[in-house]
Design an enzyme around this catalytic site. Structure first.
Site, PDB file in Angstrom:
ATOM      1  CB  THR A 118      -0.941   0.022   1.216  1.00 24.22           C
ATOM      2  OG1 THR A 118      -0.174   0.148   2.422  1.00 24.22           O
ATOM      3  CG2 THR A 118      -1.785  -1.245   1.273  1.00 24.22           C
ATOM      4  N   GLY A 119       0.334   2.342  -0.465  1.00 25.63           N
ATOM      5  CA  GLY A 119       1.139   3.556  -0.603  1.00 25.63           C
ATOM      6  C   GLY A 119       2.262   3.349  -1.598  1.00 25.63           C
ATOM      7  CB  ALA A 120       2.466   0.909  -4.313  1.00 27.26           C
ATOM      8  CB  SER A 121       1.728   5.931  -6.408  1.00 24.39           C
ATOM      9  OG  SER A 121       1.325   6.816  -5.375  1.00 24.39           O
ATOM     10  CB  SER A 122       5.264   8.627  -4.150  1.00 22.42           C
ATOM     11  OG  SER A 122       4.493   8.711  -2.966  1.00 22.42           O
ATOM     12  N   GLY A 123       7.680   7.414  -2.886  1.00 26.76           N
ATOM     13  CA  GLY A 123       8.435   7.205  -1.660  1.00 26.76           C
ATOM     14  C   GLY A 123       8.847   5.765  -1.419  1.00 26.76           C
ATOM     15  N   GLY A 167       7.085   2.957  -0.818  1.00 23.87           N
ATOM     16  CA  GLY A 167       6.376   1.925  -1.577  1.00 23.87           C
ATOM     17  C   GLY A 167       6.881   1.809  -2.994  1.00 23.87           C
ATOM     18  CE1 TYR A 201       2.488  10.328  10.495  1.00 24.60           C
ATOM     19  CE2 TYR A 201       4.026  10.962  12.217  1.00 24.60           C
ATOM     20  CZ  TYR A 201       3.718  10.205  11.105  1.00 24.60           C
ATOM     21  OH  TYR A 201       4.634   9.306  10.621  1.00 24.60           O
TER      22      TYR A 201
END
Length: 286
Positions: free
Chosen positions: A34-39, A41, A179
């Protein structure tokens, strides 16, 4: 790729990764990121691209996921993309349906998606949504995802890796209430569940990270000059944890911060309000 300064080299020493062992261990497995489109991931997906695995990449940006799929599939890995905002219940349910219909099952879940926000309480008085949306992506979404996929992972004696933050183990900081509360909740839930997961044959790993140089920190000017770990380095740490099944990763120096949090808590709680009064009631949102 960010080049480490001498100080960053000291804080974040190199991580050895046995790529041959990783390839043998992961060959033929199905991995959800998950959160695979940047950083983190994104770099993890590219690091695994040379291995014959099936990666399921989840993020909100479909165009970026499709571009990653095209590039990665020129190598060895197979990629399925699933564009979804995990805060959206309909999109979450569609993802869970997709996962339960996988013919090969699911072996590893990398719970990496998250949202960071820095804002003073005084500036949050009419922004309750800051807290609900942060809790939604950092706590409720991963809990729902894992509750649904645990039976799949149990069948494969799988592995869950929860990407967390060192803040969950230290004294809370001003301006980070939304956060830190959400990440602390996620960390507590996962640590509480870990023994039960282990009993079912599922490995559980918590990755406690310091500041990482990802797009999420770009809106915060103060972070640009602070030492930060590279997402490529974190991707290696995650892959190393897949190989070793270690229960936690923490920076070597975190123990000193944890000791200070215990020994100097009363001093911190005495001094910080005075420091904030001198500084003024700051505000910065991410």
């Amino acid at each position: 790729m960010h080049t480490y300064s001498l100080f960053e080299h000291l804080l974040f020493p190199p991580t050895f990764l046995n790529r041959k062992q990783l390839g043998c261990q992961l060959k033929g497995k199905t991995i959800l990121i998950t959160g695979a489109s940047s950083g983190i991931g994104e770099q993890l997906a590219y690091l695994l691209s040379e291995i014959k695995v099936h990666m399921i990449l989840v993020a909100r940006r479909e165009d970026k996921l499709l571009a990653m799929k095209r590039e990665i599939e020129t190598k060895s890995a197979q990629v399925s993309v699933f564009p979804a905002d995990l805060r959206n219940q309909k999109e979450m349910e569609e993802l869970l349906t997709f996962l339960h219909q996988l013919p090969e099952g699911l072996d590893i879940v990398i719970s990496n998606a998250g949202h960071s926000i820095k804002r003073s309480i005084n500036q949050s008085l009419d922004r309750y949504h800051d807290f609900t949306r942060t809790m939604a992506i950092n706590y409720f979404a991963p809990v729902q995802l894992l509750l649904s996929t645990i039976p799949l992972l149990e069948k494969k004696q799988g592995h869950i890796i929860n990407v967390s933050t060192i803040n969950a183990l230290l004294l809370p900081l001003p301006y980070w209430a939304a956060y830190q509360a959400s990440k602390a909740a996620s960390d507590s839930w996962f640590r509480s569940a870990a023994p039960e997961l282990n009993m079912m044959g599922i490995s559980a790993t918590s990755i406690y990270l310091p500041l990482v140089r990802t797009p999420m920190i770009l809106p915060t000017d103060a972070y640009q000059k602070l030492p930060a770990m590279s997402p490529q380095h974190v991707a290696k740490i995650i892959c190393n944890s897949i190989c070793t099944k270690r229960k936690t990763y923490k920076p070597w120096w975190l123990i000193f911060g944890q000791l200070a949090s215990i020994l100097f808590r009363s001093w911190w709680e005495f001094l910080i309000p005075r420091m904030l009064r001198k500084k003024g009631n700051g505000n910065e949102g991410v």
